[in-house]
Design a protein around this motif. Structure first.
Motif, PDB file in Angstrom:
ATOM      1  N   ASN A   1      16.649   4.744   6.690  1.00  0.00           N
ATOM      2  CA  ASN A   1      15.900   4.390   5.476  1.00  0.00           C
ATOM      3  C   ASN A   1      16.381   3.096   4.833  1.00  0.00           C
ATOM      4  O   ASN A   1      16.015   2.790   3.693  1.00  0.00           O
ATOM      5  CB  ASN A   1      15.980   5.541   4.463  1.00  0.00           C
ATOM      6  CG  ASN A   1      15.152   6.732   4.891  1.00  0.00           C
ATOM      7  OD1 ASN A   1      14.035   6.587   5.364  1.00  0.00           O
ATOM      8  ND2 ASN A   1      15.717   7.920   4.746  1.00  0.00           N
TER       9      ASN A   1
ATOM     10  N   PRO B   1      15.427   0.047   5.436  1.00  0.00           N
ATOM     11  CA  PRO B   1      14.333  -0.843   5.042  1.00  0.00           C
ATOM     12  C   PRO B   1      13.715  -0.490   3.691  1.00  0.00           C
ATOM     13  O   PRO B   1      13.116  -1.348   3.031  1.00  0.00           O
ATOM     14  CB  PRO B   1      13.305  -0.669   6.171  1.00  0.00           C
ATOM     15  CG  PRO B   1      14.091  -0.167   7.333  1.00  0.00           C
ATOM     16  CD  PRO B   1      15.160   0.678   6.747  1.00  0.00           C
ATOM     17  N   LYS B   2      13.862   0.755   3.278  1.00  0.00           N
ATOM     18  CA  LYS B   2      13.254   1.189   2.020  1.00  0.00           C
ATOM     19  C   LYS B   2      14.175   0.957   0.822  1.00  0.00           C
ATOM     20  O   LYS B   2      13.795   1.239  -0.311  1.00  0.00           O
ATOM     21  CB  LYS B   2      12.882   2.676   2.119  1.00  0.00           C
ATOM     22  CG  LYS B   2      11.930   2.982   3.277  1.00  0.00           C
ATOM     23  CD  LYS B   2      11.700   4.466   3.455  1.00  0.00           C
ATOM     24  CE  LYS B   2      10.799   4.739   4.655  1.00  0.00           C
ATOM     25  NZ  LYS B   2      10.549   6.171   4.878  1.00  0.00           N
TER      26      LYS B   2
ATOM     27  N   GLY C   1       2.116  -0.057   1.476  1.00  0.00           N
ATOM     28  CA  GLY C   1       2.679  -1.373   1.227  1.00  0.00           C
ATOM     29  C   GLY C   1       2.869  -1.721  -0.228  1.00  0.00           C
ATOM     30  O   GLY C   1       3.291  -2.840  -0.545  1.00  0.00           O
TER      31      GLY C   1
ATOM     32  N   SER D   1       8.037   3.607  -1.407  1.00  0.00           N
ATOM     33  CA  SER D   1       9.304   4.031  -0.815  1.00  0.00           C
ATOM     34  C   SER D   1      10.486   3.294  -1.437  1.00  0.00           C
ATOM     35  O   SER D   1      11.564   3.879  -1.629  1.00  0.00           O
ATOM     36  CB  SER D   1       9.281   3.807   0.701  1.00  0.00           C
ATOM     37  OG  SER D   1       8.335   4.664   1.320  1.00  0.00           O
ATOM     38  N   THR D   2      10.301   2.029  -1.742  1.00  0.00           N
ATOM     39  CA  THR D   2      11.373   1.276  -2.397  1.00  0.00           C
ATOM     40  C   THR D   2      11.650   1.843  -3.784  1.00  0.00           C
ATOM     41  O   THR D   2      12.810   1.979  -4.198  1.00  0.00           O
ATOM     42  CB  THR D   2      10.994  -0.203  -2.498  1.00  0.00           C
ATOM     43  OG1 THR D   2      10.750  -0.710  -1.185  1.00  0.00           O
ATOM     44  CG2 THR D   2      12.095  -1.009  -3.150  1.00  0.00           C
TER      45      THR D   2
ATOM     46  N   THR E   1       8.932   9.698   7.617  1.00  0.00           N
ATOM     47  CA  THR E   1       8.670   8.430   8.306  1.00  0.00           C
ATOM     48  C   THR E   1       7.695   8.683   9.447  1.00  0.00           C
ATOM     49  O   THR E   1       7.975   9.499  10.337  1.00  0.00           O
ATOM     50  CB  THR E   1       9.970   7.817   8.858  1.00  0.00           C
ATOM     51  OG1 THR E   1      10.884   7.609   7.787  1.00  0.00           O
ATOM     52  CG2 THR E   1       9.695   6.486   9.546  1.00  0.00           C
TER      53      THR E   1
ATOM     54  N   ILE F   1       4.878  -5.158   0.609  1.00  0.00           N
ATOM     55  CA  ILE F   1       5.196  -5.336   2.021  1.00  0.00           C
ATOM     56  C   ILE F   1       4.570  -6.617   2.554  1.00  0.00           C
ATOM     57  O   ILE F   1       5.152  -7.301   3.402  1.00  0.00           O
ATOM     58  CB  ILE F   1       4.744  -4.105   2.851  1.00  0.00           C
ATOM     59  CG1 ILE F   1       5.233  -4.233   4.300  1.00  0.00           C
ATOM     60  CG2 ILE F   1       3.238  -3.945   2.803  1.00  0.00           C
ATOM     61  CD1 ILE F   1       6.721  -4.326   4.444  1.00  0.00           C
TER      62      ILE F   1
ATOM     63  N   THR G   1       6.932  -9.521   4.057  1.00  0.00           N
ATOM     64  CA  THR G   1       6.694  -9.910   5.453  1.00  0.00           C
ATOM     65  C   THR G   1       6.267 -11.369   5.548  1.00  0.00           C
ATOM     66  O   THR G   1       6.719 -12.113   6.434  1.00  0.00           O
ATOM     67  CB  THR G   1       5.618  -9.000   6.077  1.00  0.00           C
ATOM     68  OG1 THR G   1       6.016  -7.632   5.956  1.00  0.00           O
ATOM     69  CG2 THR G   1       5.406  -9.331   7.545  1.00  0.00           C
TER      70      THR G   1
ATOM     71  N   ILE H   1      10.054  -2.375  10.548  1.00  0.00           N
ATOM     72  CA  ILE H   1      10.410  -2.375   9.130  1.00  0.00           C
ATOM     73  C   ILE H   1       9.512  -1.437   8.337  1.00  0.00           C
ATOM     74  O   ILE H   1       9.992  -0.650   7.515  1.00  0.00           O
ATOM     75  CB  ILE H   1      10.327  -3.805   8.553  1.00  0.00           C
ATOM     76  CG1 ILE H   1      11.450  -4.669   9.136  1.00  0.00           C
ATOM     77  CG2 ILE H   1      10.418  -3.781   7.024  1.00  0.00           C
ATOM     78  CD1 ILE H   1      11.409  -6.117   8.679  1.00  0.00           C
ATOM     79  N   HIS H   2       8.233  -1.500   8.567  1.00  0.00           N
ATOM     80  CA  HIS H   2       7.305  -0.716   7.741  1.00  0.00           C
ATOM     81  C   HIS H   2       6.299   0.010   8.621  1.00  0.00           C
ATOM     82  O   HIS H   2       5.850  -0.513   9.652  1.00  0.00           O
ATOM     83  CB  HIS H   2       6.573  -1.618   6.750  1.00  0.00           C
ATOM     84  CG  HIS H   2       5.937  -0.875   5.620  1.00  0.00           C
ATOM     85  ND1 HIS H   2       4.639  -0.413   5.663  1.00  0.00           N
ATOM     86  CD2 HIS H   2       6.426  -0.484   4.405  1.00  0.00           C
ATOM     87  CE1 HIS H   2       4.351   0.203   4.535  1.00  0.00           C
ATOM     88  NE2 HIS H   2       5.428   0.176   3.752  1.00  0.00           N
TER      89      HIS H   2
ATOM     90  N   THR I   1       3.304   0.504   8.329  1.00  0.00           N
ATOM     91  CA  THR I   1       1.971  -0.116   8.480  1.00  0.00           C
ATOM     92  C   THR I   1       1.896  -0.977   9.738  1.00  0.00           C
ATOM     93  O   THR I   1       0.816  -1.140  10.302  1.00  0.00           O
ATOM     94  CB  THR I   1       1.653  -0.979   7.249  1.00  0.00           C
ATOM     95  OG1 THR I   1       2.735  -1.893   7.008  1.00  0.00           O
ATOM     96  CG2 THR I   1       1.434  -0.111   6.020  1.00  0.00           C
TER      97      THR I   1
END
Length: 918
Positions: free
Chosen positions: A269, A271-272, A311, A315-316, A338, A523, A527, A644-645, A647
């Motif tokens: 986790n 990335p979050k 996005g 999660s963040t 996830t 996101i 990105t 990373i995500h 999506t």
């Protein structure tokens, strides 16, 4: 004065006559005058003599001595049992001293006083021995407490000093007592009474000193000191018992199946957790108000749901919220779903994971959760959601008092729970939220989800739950989102001097353009900036080129802004001119692995090469170019890579988003990975089993220190995730039986758990059944073993608590080796010494051992196998496990442990849920 007649008679009776004559010896012949022979009746010596010469005093002294000696001899066993060196010797010295005083028969009054004092000292020594024995009786024989007490007593400096001092004093007293005269005659007693009086006085003083030194040095009695040691040892024993209980509880706790990677702090986790300070202040202001409202006695809305598109940073926010809750001591548990990652896209381990985290974070829940788990696991480790909820969540929380402060559980990305999501997620939510909304419940729940799927939000809007839920939408904070995105982009662009100068060039309007194109998606902003920045050494010209590519992608038909961004990234880093067939194939493979690999923390290019054969030199350059959408440390072959995500995974698996063949058919990739896993397992078994010589391969696998030294991360991946890839294979495409047994083998080698060992044995038996060249008697034995083994494969996680199951595994290994030995040594017919009766006896005993947990029945099975083994040995066959002390080996409580020390690796050592170092 003349001697009285009675005095003369006494003297005559004491041997004062000449031998053979009845005439009295003249006093002159003794060199004494009549006056010398008759002391002055008024002298002290005469008074003492008269006083001590009474018959009653003699009897009294003898009685005291005899009683004291009896006390000492009776209490000697207790003293002898006391682990205090020298105490028994002190008792023996006292007996010697008493016997010497008794034998002297002089100065009886002084002797009586001395004996009384010695009796008191004797009773003190015996009391010390009894106190020690009493202390020892508080602990079971051979127990840790008994061992520690004996050690404490034997090594106590204070006890040792007292006993050593007592021995020295008593030895001196014994030597002094040797000066007493053994007087059998009246005249002798009279003659030595003065000297003996002085000796007795010295002895009395010495006894008093010895008694005081032994009893009350520092005003602490010997019994009090022993009790002090007992108290210390009892404390040690309590601690040991508490540790034993704790260890048993930890064992139960560790058996709770859980998804450790679901915790907000897990590497999966990471990335979050990239929260940009200074953003989302309004949302966190609302969340802080909600948290403060939960401390009220009756919280009206114990559930909070944050809804937002993919996005938008849910999660963040959930990760940062979890962090803040934990900093204030409010976080109970967290579960971050996830998409596409095994265990993190399924509800199966949700309640188990939450329960285990609550047991860690809430001290009042630890014992209730463990007690509930102990009973729950008797049925099975993973059960239906409602059973898991009732046993592991509701029952433990129900034990808490209403005064218990609230604790919060954060659940992120419910929409990414896709495995059986439509069927199980609504059940999960209803159960969990019912606990939070119960009157007096301390449970508070924070959840995040996309607006779809509908089955999630149908639960939130249910009539009974809706009034108890606070619902927040990211869209409600849109007026501050653009400002937050601007802060994020500015911070990222300012991280390098080159990008800062480029972005602030007048007329470029980079910041405002990226904010506008992000359209509220964090996101997208992250990105896009990472794509533009490229590598640390890139020039302003290179950044401008990538920025231009990004703007060219605007307005792609049928694509969202984020999908357009992903397409632009792929088109830019892999332009059509570079996509020849070989390059295209390498790109597709890497993209496929990004989608289908199951390790939550990702795997490294080195591991990928071992697993799939794709060389590091092929994968690393592609991963370098994908670093705006993939976590990967540039040019580092040992660095793990992962998306990373979620999506981006969704983009790659959507056929309508295909860019020059970049579409990933996930099922096809899974099937390919399943084949790669099987090939890897087969290769490992061939390397470490097929080449073995002189030792049974099966026994070698059980006892050697495996896995061997080296990088076997690719095999470790196989052990943990082959089943996740295998389920995508079609029913007509099962693994061949001569290969499928490899999987239990490698799973045992890397996990080293008893259930894995048993599964491996079952697979080996199945392999021998289908592919072994067996004599009829061999096949009969193999069929019997396989028939008895197979039913135990499913409940093994609980059955192996039984010691007999452990021992039964050992016996099975030996029997398989015996069976193989029959074939190796025979050219056609089995040896005559091995009869059908041996086989039937073994089968009958095995059935008994299988059905019973009693040692007697299991011993019957061992004896039956021993008979079979002896028959094999009689035939001149020497199995690989032959040893000179075979019978002793079988009678040993843990034979493989005794014969092969490496067998202790069967005990649980690593967490099968851990991701290792893949």
């Amino acid at each position: 004065m003349n001697l009285s007649r009675s005095g003369i008679r006494q003297m005559n009776g004491m041997g004062m006559r000449r031998s053979g004559s009845s005439r009295t010896v003249p006093s002159s012949s003794l060199g004494l005058s009549r006056v010398d022979l008759i002391p002055n009746s008024s002298s002290p010596a005469m008074n003492c003599f008269k006083r001590n010469d009474s018959h009653e005093t003699n009897q009294l002294v003898d009685g005291i001595v005899d009683k004291t000696v009896t006390i000492l001899k009776t209490g000697r066993d207790a003293v002898n049992a006391a682990p205090v060196p020298g105490l028994t010797a002190a008792v023996d010295l006292l007996v010697v001293i008493l016997e010497k005083v008794k034998a002297a028969r002089t100065n009886r009054e002084e002797a009586r006083i001395l004996c009384e004092r010695m009796r008191i000292l004797s009773e003190a020594i015996i009391a010390a021995g009894n106190a020690i024995s009493s202390g020892l009786r508080k602990f079971k024989k051979d127990s840790l407490g008994r061992e520690e007490l004996e050690k404490g007593l034997a090594t106590s400096p204070e006890l040792a000093d007292r006993v050593d001092e007592l021995q020295r004093e008593l030895k001196g007293i014994r030597d002094s007592a040797s000066q007493l005269h053994v007087n059998r005659s009246f005249l002798g007693r009279w003659w030595n009474s003065g000297k003996d009086a002085d000796t007795l006085k010295t002895l009395l003083q010495a006894i008093e000193v010895a008694k005081e030194k032994f009893q009350l040095p520092g005003q602490i009695t010997i019994e009090a000191h022993v009790n002090k040691i007992v108290v210390v040892v009892e404390g040690i024993q309590r601690t040991a018992e508490e540790e034993r209980i704790r260890a048993e509880q930890d064992q139960v706790f560790d058996r709770i199946p859980r998804a450790d990677e679901a915790h907000y702090l897990s590497a999966a986790n990471a990335p979050k957790a990239r929260f940009q300070q200074g953003t989302r202040e309004r949302i966190f202001g609302v969340l802080d108000t909600w948290v403060e409202g939960q401390t009220a006695e009756k919280a009206a809305e114990p559930v909070c749901v944050l809804v937002g598109e993919a996005g938008t940073g849910k999660s963040t926010i959930a990760s940062e919220f979890s962090k803040r809750l934990e900093e204030h001591g409010h976080l109970g548990a967290s579960f971050f779903f996830t998409r596409g990652v095994q265990e993190l896209n399924s509800p199966r381990k949700f309640f188990c994971t939450i329960a285990s985290q609550l047991a860690r974070s809430q001290s009042a829940l630890r014992i209730p959760v463990i007690d509930a788990a102990r009973e729950h696991l008797k049925t099975a480790s993973l059960q239906q959601l409602d059973h898991e909820f009732q046993d592991l969540i509701l029952k433990p929380i129900s034990t808490l008092p209403e005064s218990h402060p609230p604790f919060f559980v954060v659940v992120d990305a419910l929409d990414e729970c896709t495995e059986e999501g439509q069927e199980l997620v609504p059940i999960l939510l209803r159960l969990f939220l019912s606990c939070a909304t119960r009157p007096g419940s301390p449970l508070r729940v924070f959840l995040t989800s996309r607006p779809v799927p509908h089955y999630i939000h149908d639960v939130f809007t249910a009539t009974d739950l809706k009034p108890r839920i606070t619902t927040l939408s990211i869209q409600d904070f849109r007026d501050t989102v653009n400002k937050d995105i601007e802060t994020l982009i500015r911070g990222r662009l300012s991280s390098r001097e080159t990008s800062k100068q480029w972005s602030e060039t007048p007329g470029r309007e980079v910041l405002s353009t990226l904010v506008r194109r992000s359209d509220g998606l964090f996101i997208y902003a992250r990105t896009a900036v990472d794509f533009i920045l490229g590598e640390p050494g890139d020039s302003e010209l290179q950044m401008q080129e990538r920025y231009d590519d990004l703007l060219k992608g605007d307005g792609a038909v049928g694509l969202t802004a984020l999908e357009t961004l992903y397409r632009t990234v792929l088109d830019s880093v892999f332009p059509g001119s570079d996509r020849h067939d070989a390059a295209q194939e390498r790109l597709k493979r890497v993209l496929g692995y990004l989608v289908a690999l199951q390790a939550p923390k990702g795997i490294s290019p080195v591991t990928l090469e071992g697993l799939t054969g794709m060389r590091v030199g092929e994968s690393v350059p592609i991963l370098n170019k994908l670093r705006s959408v993939v976590f990967f440390e540039r040019d580092k072959a040992s660095s793990r890579f992962r998306i990373i995500h979620a999506t981006f995974r969704e983009f790659l698996t959507n056929p309508s988003h295909s860019v020059n063949g970049s579409f990933v058919n996930a099922e096809q990739v899974h099937r390919g990975l399943a084949e790669d896993c099987m090939r890897t397992a087969r290769s490992f078994v061939d390397e470490h089993w097929g080449n073995s010589t002189g030792t049974s391969p099966l026994l070698r696998l059980l006892t050697e220190d495996l896995p061997p030294v080296g990088d076997y991360s690719h095999v470790d991946y196989v052990v943990r995730y082959i089943d996740d890839h295998h389920k995508f294979r079609t029913s007509s495409n099962h693994y061949p039986a001569d290969q499928s047994f490899c999987i239990p083998v490698v799973q045992f080698v890397f996990l080293r758990r008893l259930p894995n060992a048993w599964a491996m044995i079952c697979s080996v038996l199945a392999y021998l059944q289908h592919f072994g060249t067996l004599l009829p008697i061999q096949r009969r034995l193999i069929d019997i073993l396989h028939l008895r083994c197979t039913p135990w494969k499913d409940p093994l996680r609980d059955a192996f608590i039984n010691n007999n199951m452990h021992a039964l595994l050992v016996e099975m290994v030996y029997i398989i080796i015996d069976v193989q030995a029959i074939g190796l040594a025979s050219t056609g017919d089995p040896p005559a010494s091995i009869t059908e009766e041996d086989v039937e006896k073994l089968e009958s005993a095995l059935k008994k051992a299988e059905a019973s947990s009693y040692n007697d029945d299991f011993d019957i099975f061992r004896e039956a196998h021993l008979e079979l083994h002896k028959a094999i040995m009689t035939a001149g066959i020497a199995p690989d496990h032959e040893c000179k002390d075979w019978e002793h080996l079988f009678l040993d409580a843990d034979p493989l442990q005794a014969f092969y020390p490496g067998f202790n690796t069967l005990l649980p050592a690593s967490d099968p849920h851990s991701d290792g170092d893949i």
